[in-house]
Design a protein around this motif. Structure first.
Motif, short mmCIF file in Angstrom:
data_model
loop_
_atom_site.label_atom_id
_atom_site.label_comp_id
_atom_site.label_asym_id
_atom_site.label_seq_id
_atom_site.Cartn_x
_atom_site.Cartn_y
_atom_site.Cartn_z
N ASP A 182 19.87 11.35 56.31
CA ASP A 182 19.85 12.12 54.81
C ASP A 182 18.86 12.36 54.41
O ASP A 182 18.35 12.74 53.79
CB ASP A 182 20.64 10.94 54.39
CG ASP A 182 22.40 10.99 54.52
OD1 ASP A 182 22.48 10.26 55.82
OD2 ASP A 182 23.38 10.58 54.37
N THR B 280 24.60 13.40 61.98
CA THR B 280 25.12 12.23 60.52
C THR B 280 26.82 11.98 61.79
O THR B 280 26.55 10.47 61.21
CB THR B 280 26.44 13.32 59.80
OG1 THR B 280 25.10 14.08 59.42
CG2 THR B 280 26.99 12.87 58.63
N TYR B 281 27.47 12.71 62.37
CA TYR B 281 28.14 11.90 63.10
C TYR B 281 27.76 11.20 64.08
O TYR B 281 28.85 9.57 63.88
CB TYR B 281 28.84 13.10 63.84
CG TYR B 281 30.35 12.86 65.05
CD1 TYR B 281 31.84 12.08 64.64
CD2 TYR B 281 30.34 12.20 66.69
CE1 TYR B 281 32.52 11.40 65.17
CE2 TYR B 281 30.79 12.23 67.07
CZ TYR B 281 31.80 11.23 66.81
OH TYR B 281 32.86 10.68 67.66
N ARG C 191 26.44 7.63 62.16
CA ARG C 191 28.50 7.30 61.31
C ARG C 191 29.30 6.29 62.18
O ARG C 191 29.03 5.02 62.30
CB ARG C 191 28.76 8.05 60.46
CG ARG C 191 28.48 8.69 59.53
CD ARG C 191 27.36 7.98 58.60
NE ARG C 191 27.00 9.10 57.19
CZ ARG C 191 26.11 8.98 56.98
NH1 ARG C 191 25.03 8.91 58.00
NH2 ARG C 191 25.63 10.42 56.26
N ARG D 274 29.25 1.88 62.12
CA ARG D 274 30.96 2.06 62.98
C ARG D 274 31.09 0.88 63.80
O ARG D 274 31.57 -0.42 63.70
CB ARG D 274 31.68 2.99 62.59
CG ARG D 274 31.60 3.61 61.20
CD ARG D 274 32.24 5.20 61.54
NE ARG D 274 32.82 5.49 60.29
CZ ARG D 274 32.71 7.38 60.09
NH1 ARG D 274 32.90 7.69 61.21
NH2 ARG D 274 32.27 7.69 58.31
N ARG E 38 26.51 2.40 49.60
CA ARG E 38 26.44 4.02 50.80
C ARG E 38 27.23 4.08 52.11
O ARG E 38 28.18 4.56 52.94
CB ARG E 38 24.79 4.80 50.88
CG ARG E 38 24.98 5.77 50.95
CD ARG E 38 23.41 7.00 51.81
NE ARG E 38 23.37 7.24 49.99
CZ ARG E 38 23.53 8.30 49.49
NH1 ARG E 38 23.59 9.53 50.06
NH2 ARG E 38 22.99 8.16 47.72
N MET E 39 26.64 3.08 52.63
CA MET E 39 27.18 2.42 53.81
C MET E 39 28.47 2.23 53.81
O MET E 39 29.51 2.59 54.40
CB MET E 39 26.97 1.00 54.50
CG MET E 39 25.35 0.98 54.72
SD MET E 39 25.02 2.85 56.25
CE MET E 39 24.13 3.89 55.25
N GLN F 7 30.45 3.20 51.86
CA GLN F 7 31.47 5.33 51.80
C GLN F 7 31.24 5.98 53.12
O GLN F 7 32.51 6.90 53.34
CB GLN F 7 30.48 6.05 50.76
CG GLN F 7 31.33 5.58 49.66
CD GLN F 7 29.67 6.01 48.40
OE1 GLN F 7 29.06 6.56 48.79
NE2 GLN F 7 29.23 5.69 47.20
N HIS F 8 30.28 5.91 53.61
CA HIS F 8 30.55 6.33 54.99
C HIS F 8 31.38 5.48 56.15
O HIS F 8 31.85 5.96 57.71
CB HIS F 8 28.84 6.23 55.62
CG HIS F 8 27.98 6.63 54.79
ND1 HIS F 8 27.00 7.01 55.20
CD2 HIS F 8 28.11 7.81 54.07
CE1 HIS F 8 25.45 8.01 54.64
NE2 HIS F 8 27.34 8.60 53.16
#
Length: 406
Positions: A132, A151-152, A155, A159, A174-175, A177-178
């Motif tokens: 980002d 981005t994939y 994340r 995760r 923000r995390m 939201q991800h």
């Protein structure tokens, strides 16, 4: 086998290693720090001299010597680091926990690889949210194929981490939201070393005297002048207030936006702007105490992606914060909740000039807010609070009981 292995291209600007690792050693834990042989900034004695202990190993990945200058040197340091750090952790001694900081961007993917191949858990400390930040910097195209792929990857790595540490509420939101599970998220703000940074009164500040700032009202910007920072309005404010002979704007540090300060100073022949390099650690208290007010800024869209660590230096020095940025960010929230400064919207030189003039005309306002900032640092944001949280988390991940007596 080592207990905790830390990965980051350079030593962080914060005293993360110097304050945390000695306490890990005191608790009987072995630590290894994997660093580039290059440095991000000057002014600090080598980490090896600060962490002299049989329980601490420092592995330098060869990439030359000295401070990195320019993009090509930074890319070379990053490339050599990725190869060297990956190789040493894959084929070298095992670690009970791999701890990834933010640099190189997305290198925490290696933590997932080490979990698969060597069954080692990993955690991530997120100081900048990638990719980002690169999108906001204009280095990656929003919505582009490369951006979607990175981005994939980012994340997925976060995760699957055993823990994710963030440094601000906006970043935690923000995390979430991800898709990062809330039970794996841990909020631990940055800090300054209370033993190194404390208020130095103007009349006892030798650095102030050396710089000829006695009797001056100083607006201080101290730290990196990076792409995420917004300096346009503070420079315009300096131009507007140049006729006030005892008002000085001091910029300490370096970075890509430093040339903007130099250019503005030369263009308008502003004698009220002073530029200084990063100061050595032994003069940090004097340096951060130069200012009557600390100025911080963050460009639009960077809230939740980075948190300016400069704020904690202001707290340690007992100085109010004049912050220019979006009101949703961590520093803006802290200022307004704790009444330790002022928040000004971006692209508003009139508002910034007005607020700064208020501090100049009413010095007791800065003194009162600065005292509240110092108390806040002692009660909530000091070194002991942050380091204790890291100790609890690391020992939990290692499966150890926390000794509350230490």
């Amino acid at each position: 086998m080592t207990d905790v292995r830390f990965f980051n291209t350079y030593e962080p600007v914060s005293p993360f290693y110097r304050d945390l690792i000695p306490l890990l050693s005191a608790r009987g834990l072995d630590a290894e720090v994997v660093l580039s042989s290059r440095e991000y900034r000057a002014g600090r004695k080598p980490l090896e001299e600060s962490l002299g202990s049989d329980r601490v190993g420092i592995r330098r990945i060869r990439a030359g010597r000295g401070v990195v200058l320019g993009r090509s040197q930074k890319l070379w340091a990053m490339l050599t680091y990725v190869i060297g750090a990956a190789g040493s952790s894959l084929f070298g001694p095992r670690a009970r926990l791999n701890f990834f900081l933010t640099q190189p961007p997305l290198f925490s993917l290696w933590g997932l690889v080490l979990r698969w191949l060597r069954r080692q858990p990993y955690c991530c400390l997120v100081m900048d949210v990638y990719p980002d930040v690169a999108v906001r910097d204009g280095l990656l195209k929003a919505g582009g194929l490369a951006t979607r792929f990175l981005t994939y990857v980012s994340r997925s790595v976060l995760r699957r981490a055993d823990a994710v540490i963030v440094i601000g509420r906006c970043m935690r939101e923000r995390m979430e939201q991800h898709g990062i599970a809330s039970e794996r998220l841990h909020l631990v703000p940055n800090w300054v070393n209370d033993a190194e940074v404390q208020p130095v009164e103007h009349e006892r500040n030798a650095l102030r005297k050396e710089l000829g700032l006695e009797g001056k009202f100083v607006v201080l910007y101290s730290g990196n002048m990076g792409v995420s920072h917004f300096l346009d309005d503070i420079l315009e404010t300096a131009r507007r207030l140049w006729e006030l002979p005892d008002l000085v704007f001091v910029f300490i540090g370096d970075g890509p936006r430093r040339r903007e300060v130099v250019g503005w100073q030369e263009r308008f022949d502003l004698k009220n702007i002073r530029l200084l390099p990063f100061q050595p650690t032994e003069r940090l208290a004097e340096s951060l105490s130069l200012g009557d007010v600390h100025f911080l800024s963050l460009r639009a869209g960077f809230e939740g992606l980075v948190v300016p660590s400069k704020a904690y230096g202001a707290l340690g020095a007992g100085r109010p914060i004049l912050y220019q940025g979006e009101s949703t960010g961590e520093i803006a929230r802290m200022i307004e909740e704790e009444r330790i400064g002022s928040v000004v919207p971006l692209n508003s030189p009139d508002s910034l000039t007005s607020v700064l003039r208020r501090y100049y005309d009413h010095p007791t306002l800065a003194a009162n807010e600065g005292q509240r900032a110092l108390e806040l640092n002692r009660q909530k944001y000091g070194r002991q609070h942050a380091v204790s949280e890291y100790l609890r988390l690391i020992e939990k991940l290692l499966g150890k009981d926390v000794d509350q007596g230490n």
